[in-house]
Write a protein that holds these residues in place. Structure first.
Motif, short mmCIF file in Angstrom:
data_model
loop_
_atom_site.label_atom_id
_atom_site.label_comp_id
_atom_site.label_asym_id
_atom_site.label_seq_id
_atom_site.Cartn_x
_atom_site.Cartn_y
_atom_site.Cartn_z
N THR A 95 25.17 -24.53 -20.39
CA THR A 95 24.71 -25.76 -21.48
C THR A 95 24.79 -25.21 -22.79
O THR A 95 25.15 -26.11 -23.68
N GLY A 96 24.48 -23.98 -23.10
CA GLY A 96 24.57 -23.49 -24.63
C GLY A 96 25.89 -23.14 -24.75
O GLY A 96 26.28 -23.53 -26.00
N TYR A 97 26.97 -22.65 -23.94
CA TYR A 97 28.15 -22.75 -24.34
C TYR A 97 28.88 -24.00 -24.62
O TYR A 97 29.70 -24.17 -25.39
N SER A 98 28.53 -24.98 -23.78
CA SER A 98 29.06 -26.33 -24.06
C SER A 98 28.65 -26.96 -25.23
O SER A 98 29.39 -27.93 -25.92
N ASN A 99 27.39 -26.50 -25.74
CA ASN A 99 26.94 -27.22 -26.79
C ASN A 99 27.48 -26.48 -27.99
O ASN A 99 28.14 -27.15 -28.95
N GLY A 100 27.77 -25.18 -28.05
CA GLY A 100 28.40 -24.60 -29.27
C GLY A 100 29.76 -24.80 -29.46
O GLY A 100 30.44 -25.06 -30.44
N SER A 101 30.54 -24.89 -28.02
CA SER A 101 32.00 -25.37 -28.11
C SER A 101 32.05 -26.52 -28.47
O SER A 101 33.18 -26.92 -29.20
N ALA A 161 14.98 -16.94 -20.61
CA ALA A 161 15.35 -18.03 -20.52
C ALA A 161 15.29 -19.19 -21.69
O ALA A 161 16.38 -19.79 -21.98
N ALA A 162 14.65 -18.62 -22.93
CA ALA A 162 14.48 -19.47 -24.09
C ALA A 162 15.98 -19.06 -24.98
O ALA A 162 16.43 -19.85 -25.30
N ILE A 175 22.35 -17.90 -26.98
CA ILE A 175 23.36 -16.86 -26.70
C ILE A 175 24.64 -17.64 -26.29
O ILE A 175 25.74 -17.11 -26.75
N GLY A 176 24.41 -18.34 -25.24
CA GLY A 176 25.35 -19.13 -24.92
C GLY A 176 25.90 -19.96 -25.97
O GLY A 176 27.23 -20.03 -25.82
N SER A 177 25.39 -20.71 -26.95
CA SER A 177 25.72 -21.56 -27.89
C SER A 177 26.61 -20.73 -29.01
O SER A 177 27.77 -21.00 -29.59
N ILE A 178 26.11 -19.28 -29.23
CA ILE A 178 27.04 -18.55 -30.06
C ILE A 178 28.24 -18.30 -29.56
O ILE A 178 29.17 -18.18 -30.18
N ILE A 179 28.37 -18.01 -28.40
CA ILE A 179 29.61 -17.44 -27.69
C ILE A 179 30.43 -18.73 -27.58
O ILE A 179 31.59 -18.64 -27.81
N GLY A 180 29.85 -19.92 -27.24
CA GLY A 180 30.72 -21.19 -27.44
C GLY A 180 31.19 -21.56 -28.46
O GLY A 180 32.20 -22.04 -28.77
N LEU A 225 18.97 -20.04 -13.07
CA LEU A 225 18.47 -20.58 -13.98
C LEU A 225 19.07 -20.32 -15.58
O LEU A 225 19.52 -20.77 -16.43
N LEU A 226 19.25 -18.68 -15.65
CA LEU A 226 19.98 -18.27 -16.79
C LEU A 226 21.38 -18.45 -16.85
O LEU A 226 21.88 -18.88 -17.75
N VAL A 227 22.03 -18.71 -15.80
CA VAL A 227 23.44 -19.26 -15.70
C VAL A 227 23.44 -20.63 -16.18
O VAL A 227 24.40 -20.97 -16.96
#
Length: 93
Positions: A69-75, A11-12, A17-22, A62-64
């Motif tokens: 949120t990580g993707y949108s942060n990075g993007s 979860a952490a 990971i989403g931020s890197i992808i974003g 929860l992971l999704v």
């Protein structure tokens, strides 16, 4: 107990990971949509991720939500700085 610690680490790290992808895909998104519309799409993605986190009754949801949120942060970080410099007045830049 060890299984629960793995859930916490997933979860952490899912946000990161989403931020890197974003960050990687955000450049392409900004190129095709433009900076303003890319940021607007990131706001919708953040909202949908927060809704997923809030309504999560299972761990995968929860992971999704954390990934979204990580993707949108990075993007958003790839488009907000150029957009701010474009809309600011020349004497402020």
């Amino acid at each position: 107990m060890e299984l629960m610690e793995n859930y916490y680490s997933f979860a952490a790290s899912s946000f990161v990971i989403g931020s890197i992808i974003g960050s990687i895909l955000g450049g392409f998104q900004t190129k095709y949509l433009g900076r303003k519309y890319s940021m607007m799409l990131d706001c919708v993605t953040t909202l949908s991720g927060l809704i997923c986190i809030h309504l999560a009754q299972s761990f995968p949801l929860l992971l999704v939500g954390r990934l979204l949120t990580g993707y949108s942060n990075g993007s958003n970080k790839t488009s907000i700085l150029p957009y701010t410099s474009e809309i600011s007045q020349p004497r402020v830049r």
